[in-house]
Write a protein that holds these residues in place. Structure first.
Motif: not given
Length: 247
Positions: A115, A130, A156-158, A160, A170, A172, A174, A199
């Motif tokens: 992460r 992550s 996953a990539v997020s 914000e 935010v 996200t 995945s 999401d």
């Protein structure tokens, strides 16, 4: 720790760990723990072939972790190995037979997680990357219903962002790749297929009040979860959070 509420007597559940500061901005950790799980009513007496003689599952888990922080970045890595014995699973001796609960010989589980978090001020507040990997090796015969049904890859990539003083958003994305197979409505065994989920969460915050709206599965992806359970498409939920007292 001692647990006195087992069908087979007293169980010891020891844990041991060590933490070392490797450098000014980093740390290393190691832990080993023993655990157990008693069979539940459904596994003992319900569905398929009954097996009231099941014994508790037992496992020893080894974990290693490394963390490093520098400036706006925080990076962490995790490695773990779980040595499981007498694990309970639903198994078919052959495709035509009924499911029966039994204790497979052993199950070796290996996993790795990474992460990286980038935090800053202004419009872009956080970026999170992550990845997780898991693999298992079962030492028994027959067709397994659950033991080898696990998430093999997850990336996953997020991001914000904050805007108009009190709003945040935010997003996200995945990618999932589940190992194993499931029975469809006609009873045909099918392998899980990789899928992508997007999401989002929009929030407004002022003082002790926070309002938010979540949109899950924006792309309306069709996918199946643990045990072949078909998951819903796009759905929306929301809520209000009140924080009382000083932060």
């Amino acid at each position: 720790r001692i647990d006195h509420h087992t069908r087979t007597g007293t169980e010891w559940v020891p844990q041991a760990g060590i933490s070392l500061r490797a450098a000014r901005d980093g740390a290393l950790k190691a832990m080993v723990s023993k655990g157990f799980r008693n069979p539940v009513l459904r596994e003992l007496y319900m569905f398929g072939v009954k097996n009231p003689d099941l014994k508790p599952e037992r496992a020893v888990t080894y974990r290693f972790a490394a963390d490093y922080s520098r400036g706006r970045w925080n990076v962490s890595a995790r490695l773990y190995y779980r040595d499981g014995h007498n694990l309970i699973d639903w198994v078919k001796p052959s495709p035509e037979a009924d499911w029966e609960s039994c204790q497979i010989t052993s199950l070796d589980t290996y996993g790795a997680e990474g992460r990286a978090v980038y935090a800053t001020e202004g419009f872009l507040r956080r970026l999170v990357f992550s990845y997780g990997y898991l693999t298992q090796s079962k030492h028994s015969e027959g067709i397994s219903k659950y033991a080898l049904d696990y998430m093999r890859h997850k990336a996953a990539v997020s991001a914000e962002v904050r805007f108009l003083r009190r709003f945040s958003f935010v997003l996200t994305g995945s990618v999932y790749d589940r190992a194993g197979s499931y029975a469809d409505r006609e009873g045909v065994m099918r392998d899980y297929r990789p899928y992508f989920l997007l999401d989002g969460r929009l929030a407004w915050e002022k003082g002790c009040c926070r309002l938010y709206v979540d949109v899950t599965n924006l792309t309306d992806t069709e996918y199946f979860d643990f045990g072949g359970l078909r998951m819903p498409g796009t759905w929306i939920s929301g809520g209000v959070v009140l924080t009382l007292g000083r932060r």
